[in-house]
Every structure is written in C-alpha cells, then in structure tokens.
Scaffold this motif. Structure first.
Motif, PDB file in Angstrom:
ATOM      1  N   HIS A 108       0.848  -1.198   0.000  1.00 22.82           N
ATOM      2  CA  HIS A 108       0.000   0.000   0.000  1.00 22.82           C
ATOM      3  C   HIS A 108       0.881   1.244   0.000  1.00 22.82           C
ATOM      4  N   ASP A 115       3.071  -1.765  -8.035  1.00 25.75           N
ATOM      5  CA  ASP A 115       3.131  -3.139  -8.514  1.00 25.75           C
ATOM      6  C   ASP A 115       4.546  -3.694  -8.552  1.00 25.75           C
ATOM      7  N   SER A 158      -2.683   6.112  -9.095  1.00 26.48           N
ATOM      8  CA  SER A 158      -3.336   4.826  -8.836  1.00 26.48           C
ATOM      9  C   SER A 158      -3.338   4.433  -7.363  1.00 26.48           C
ATOM     10  N   HIS A 159      -2.492   5.077  -6.561  1.00 31.53           N
ATOM     11  CA  HIS A 159      -2.319   4.701  -5.150  1.00 31.53           C
ATOM     12  C   HIS A 159      -1.963   3.221  -5.046  1.00 31.53           C
ATOM     13  N   ASN A 160      -1.155   2.751  -5.999  1.00 30.54           N
ATOM     14  CA  ASN A 160      -0.802   1.340  -6.049  1.00 30.54           C
ATOM     15  C   ASN A 160       0.627   1.186  -6.568  1.00 30.54           C
TER      16      ASN A 160
END
Length: 113
Positions: A42, A94, A90-92
């Motif tokens: 997160h 990967d 995106s606040h993500n």
C-alpha cells in the motif's frame, strides 16, 4: 524536476520500504510530493512533506544517498516522471518491495560507484 526512488533496507515495522520523491531542482532540492510505499504494497501520497516540521531539509542527490552519508541502509536511483505519476494517481505499487529488490538495487548501485 528530478524523481528519486529510495530503498530503505531493513525499514522498521510501520515505516515505508520505498520512498519516492519529486524534487524541485530549481528550489533548493525541496520535495514537491512524496510517496511512501510499505512492505504490504500500500502507498501513502504526501502532498506537503514539510507540514509540521521544525527544519526544512533539501532532498539529497542520488549520489549523496548512495555514498551513505545518511546511513548504510539507504540506496537510491533515478526514476522516470511517468512511473511516479502512475503510482501517485493509482495509489498502487506493482513493483517488487521485498529484500530481493532492495538487495538488487544495492548491488547495481554499488557496482556503478
């Protein structure tokens, strides 16, 4: 602008493993925005890194960070603005976060010194 990806090897529990900085190179290397990325993936967007601080400190260069002036546990490299923006929007995150990614960054950076 300069974009920095900072890896924090053995970050304490609750602290980000990776910190992304958008650095204003025309304004004393102050951060405009920052993204904390935690071990579980997160993220936390920070619009004002200096809110509530006593002293405003410029963001070191990649070279300074990799010279370990601020500690042996930090490794940094430049990143593209597009990657920063994707993560910001995106606040993500990967990408890899685990020790393998940090150790890979450490090997790459120390081999380039």
């Amino acid at each position: 602008m300069e974009y920095i990806k900072l890896f924090w090897k053995d970050a304490p529990l609750g602290e980000p493993s990776i910190i992304l900085y958008e650095v204003d190179t025309e304004n004393e290397r102050l951060a405009l925005r920052s993204i904390d990325i935690f071990a579980d993936g997160h993220t936390h967007n920070i619009t004002d890194l200096y809110d509530g601080v006593i002293e405003i400190v410029p963001i070191p260069t990649v070279e300074e960070l990799n010279a370990h002036v601020w500690g042996e546990e930090f490794y940094a490299h430049s990143m593209e603005k597009a990657e920063f923006e994707i993560i910001w929007e995106s606040h993500n995150y990967d990408g890899e976060i685990g020790m393998n990614d940090i150790e890979s960054a450490e090997r790459i950076i120390t081999s380039n010194l």
